[in-house]
Scaffold this motif. Structure first.
Motif, mmCIF file in Angstrom:
data_model
loop_
_atom_site.group_PDB
_atom_site.id
_atom_site.type_symbol
_atom_site.label_atom_id
_atom_site.label_comp_id
_atom_site.label_asym_id
_atom_site.label_seq_id
_atom_site.Cartn_x
_atom_site.Cartn_y
_atom_site.Cartn_z
ATOM 1 N N GLU A 172 0.835 -1.208 0.000
ATOM 2 C CA GLU A 172 0.000 0.000 0.000
ATOM 3 C C GLU A 172 0.869 1.257 0.000
ATOM 4 O OE1 GLU A 172 -3.118 1.986 3.019
ATOM 5 O OE2 GLU A 172 -3.664 -0.009 2.274
ATOM 6 N N ALA A 173 1.942 1.238 0.770
ATOM 7 C CA ALA A 173 2.856 2.394 0.791
ATOM 8 C C ALA A 173 3.504 2.584 -0.574
ATOM 9 C CB ALA A 173 3.914 2.206 1.869
ATOM 10 N N ALA A 174 3.874 1.489 -1.237
ATOM 11 C CA ALA A 174 4.480 1.578 -2.569
ATOM 12 C C ALA A 174 3.502 2.185 -3.564
ATOM 13 C CB ALA A 174 4.937 0.201 -3.043
ATOM 14 N N ARG A 175 2.235 1.812 -3.461
ATOM 15 C CA ARG A 175 1.209 2.382 -4.359
ATOM 16 C C ARG A 175 1.058 3.885 -4.146
ATOM 17 N NH1 ARG A 175 -2.359 -1.631 -2.438
ATOM 18 N NH2 ARG A 175 -1.837 -3.544 -3.489
ATOM 19 N N ASN A 176 1.302 4.339 -2.921
ATOM 20 C CA ASN A 176 1.131 5.753 -2.592
ATOM 21 C C ASN A 176 2.419 6.562 -2.713
ATOM 22 O OD1 ASN A 176 -1.618 5.473 -1.991
ATOM 23 N ND2 ASN A 176 -1.141 4.731 0.051
ATOM 24 N N THR A 177 3.460 5.950 -3.236
ATOM 25 C CA THR A 177 4.746 6.618 -3.421
ATOM 26 C C THR A 177 4.976 6.814 -4.916
ATOM 27 O OG1 THR A 177 5.605 5.558 -1.439
ATOM 28 C CG2 THR A 177 7.217 6.480 -2.952
ATOM 29 N N SER A 178 5.146 8.040 -5.317
ATOM 30 C CA SER A 178 5.230 8.326 -6.749
ATOM 31 C C SER A 178 6.485 7.779 -7.413
ATOM 32 C CB SER A 178 5.136 9.837 -6.987
ATOM 33 O OG SER A 178 6.203 10.484 -6.332
ATOM 34 N N SER A 179 7.608 7.746 -6.706
ATOM 35 C CA SER A 179 8.856 7.350 -7.357
ATOM 36 C C SER A 179 9.424 6.060 -6.765
ATOM 37 C CB SER A 179 9.884 8.471 -7.246
ATOM 38 O OG SER A 179 10.160 8.717 -5.888
ATOM 39 N N VAL A 180 8.574 5.094 -6.496
ATOM 40 C CA VAL A 180 9.015 3.859 -5.848
ATOM 41 C C VAL A 180 10.081 3.128 -6.653
ATOM 42 C CG1 VAL A 180 7.191 2.404 -6.802
ATOM 43 C CG2 VAL A 180 8.253 1.788 -4.644
ATOM 44 N N THR A 181 10.038 3.217 -7.957
ATOM 45 C CA THR A 181 11.038 2.513 -8.773
ATOM 46 C C THR A 181 12.408 3.184 -8.694
ATOM 47 O OG1 THR A 181 10.347 3.749 -10.723
ATOM 48 C CG2 THR A 181 9.347 1.579 -10.376
ATOM 49 N N ARG A 182 12.450 4.463 -8.356
ATOM 50 C CA ARG A 182 13.724 5.175 -8.256
ATOM 51 C C ARG A 182 14.327 5.129 -6.859
ATOM 52 N NH1 ARG A 182 11.041 9.793 -11.043
ATOM 53 N NH2 ARG A 182 11.044 10.616 -8.950
ATOM 54 N N ASN A 183 13.473 5.082 -5.834
ATOM 55 C CA ASN A 183 13.998 5.197 -4.480
ATOM 56 C C ASN A 183 13.118 4.427 -3.498
ATOM 57 O OD1 ASN A 183 15.085 5.922 -2.062
ATOM 58 N ND2 ASN A 183 15.023 8.116 -2.420
ATOM 59 N N LEU A 184 13.551 3.239 -3.103
ATOM 60 C CA LEU A 184 12.774 2.417 -2.177
ATOM 61 C C LEU A 184 12.691 3.028 -0.779
ATOM 62 C CD1 LEU A 184 13.923 -1.165 -3.201
ATOM 63 C CD2 LEU A 184 11.796 0.004 -3.776
ATOM 64 N N LYS A 185 13.619 3.922 -0.435
ATOM 65 C CA LYS A 185 13.565 4.567 0.873
ATOM 66 C C LYS A 185 12.317 5.423 1.018
ATOM 67 C CE LYS A 185 18.419 4.453 2.004
ATOM 68 N NZ LYS A 185 19.591 5.211 2.399
ATOM 69 N N GLU A 186 11.776 5.875 -0.090
ATOM 70 C CA GLU A 186 10.558 6.668 -0.025
ATOM 71 C C GLU A 186 9.380 5.839 0.461
ATOM 72 O OE1 GLU A 186 9.495 9.340 -3.117
ATOM 73 O OE2 GLU A 186 11.588 9.765 -3.580
ATOM 74 N N VAL A 187 9.390 4.538 0.181
ATOM 75 C CA VAL A 187 8.328 3.661 0.674
ATOM 76 C C VAL A 187 8.391 3.608 2.199
ATOM 77 C CG1 VAL A 187 7.406 1.320 0.687
ATOM 78 C CG2 VAL A 187 8.264 2.295 -1.438
ATOM 79 N N ALA A 188 9.588 3.433 2.747
ATOM 80 C CA ALA A 188 9.754 3.419 4.204
ATOM 81 C C ALA A 188 9.316 4.756 4.796
ATOM 82 C CB ALA A 188 11.193 3.117 4.572
ATOM 83 N N GLY A 189 9.659 5.842 4.140
ATOM 84 C CA GLY A 189 9.247 7.166 4.604
ATOM 85 C C GLY A 189 7.743 7.334 4.585
ATOM 86 N N THR A 190 7.108 6.784 3.548
ATOM 87 C CA THR A 190 5.649 6.847 3.452
ATOM 88 C C THR A 190 5.025 6.121 4.632
ATOM 89 O OG1 THR A 190 5.694 7.003 1.049
ATOM 90 C CG2 THR A 190 3.643 6.227 2.036
#
Length: 100
Positions: free
Chosen positions: A12-30
């Protein structure tokens, strides 16, 4: 938190992260910034929320204490929570004071 809940929360966090393919840390931040006491994630094991003080551990998630007998049989002997109590409305109210 169960494996099912962990994977569902990450997806769910990956779906709500615009640049998940570029930066997986953004998923954790989400997850860190959106799954709070005020907005818990509803999983199979109940409400899941995080706070800065929980250091990545879900707030007040129950953990069963199991006993393994000599013959390999297991039985549950107790339930414990990280903060001593289950997640409830009172925990959600404390989020407005910055604790959860």
């Amino acid at each position: 938190m169960s494996n099912y809940d962990a994977v569902k929360l990450a997806a769910e966090a990956a779906r709500n992260t615009s640049s998940v393919t570029r930066n997986l840390k953004e998923v954790a931040g989400t997850i860190k910034h959106t799954t709070t006491c005020a907005r818990p994630f509803y999983g199979a094991t109940g409400m899941i929320a995080f706070s800065p003080e929980s250091h990545g551990n879900p707030i007040n998630k129950v953990m069963p204490i199991m006993q393994i007998d000599a013959d390999g049989k297991t039985k549950q002997v107790d339930l414990v929570w990280s903060d001593g109590v289950p997640f409830n409305e009172e925990n959600r109210k404390s989020s407005s004071s910055g604790q959860g």
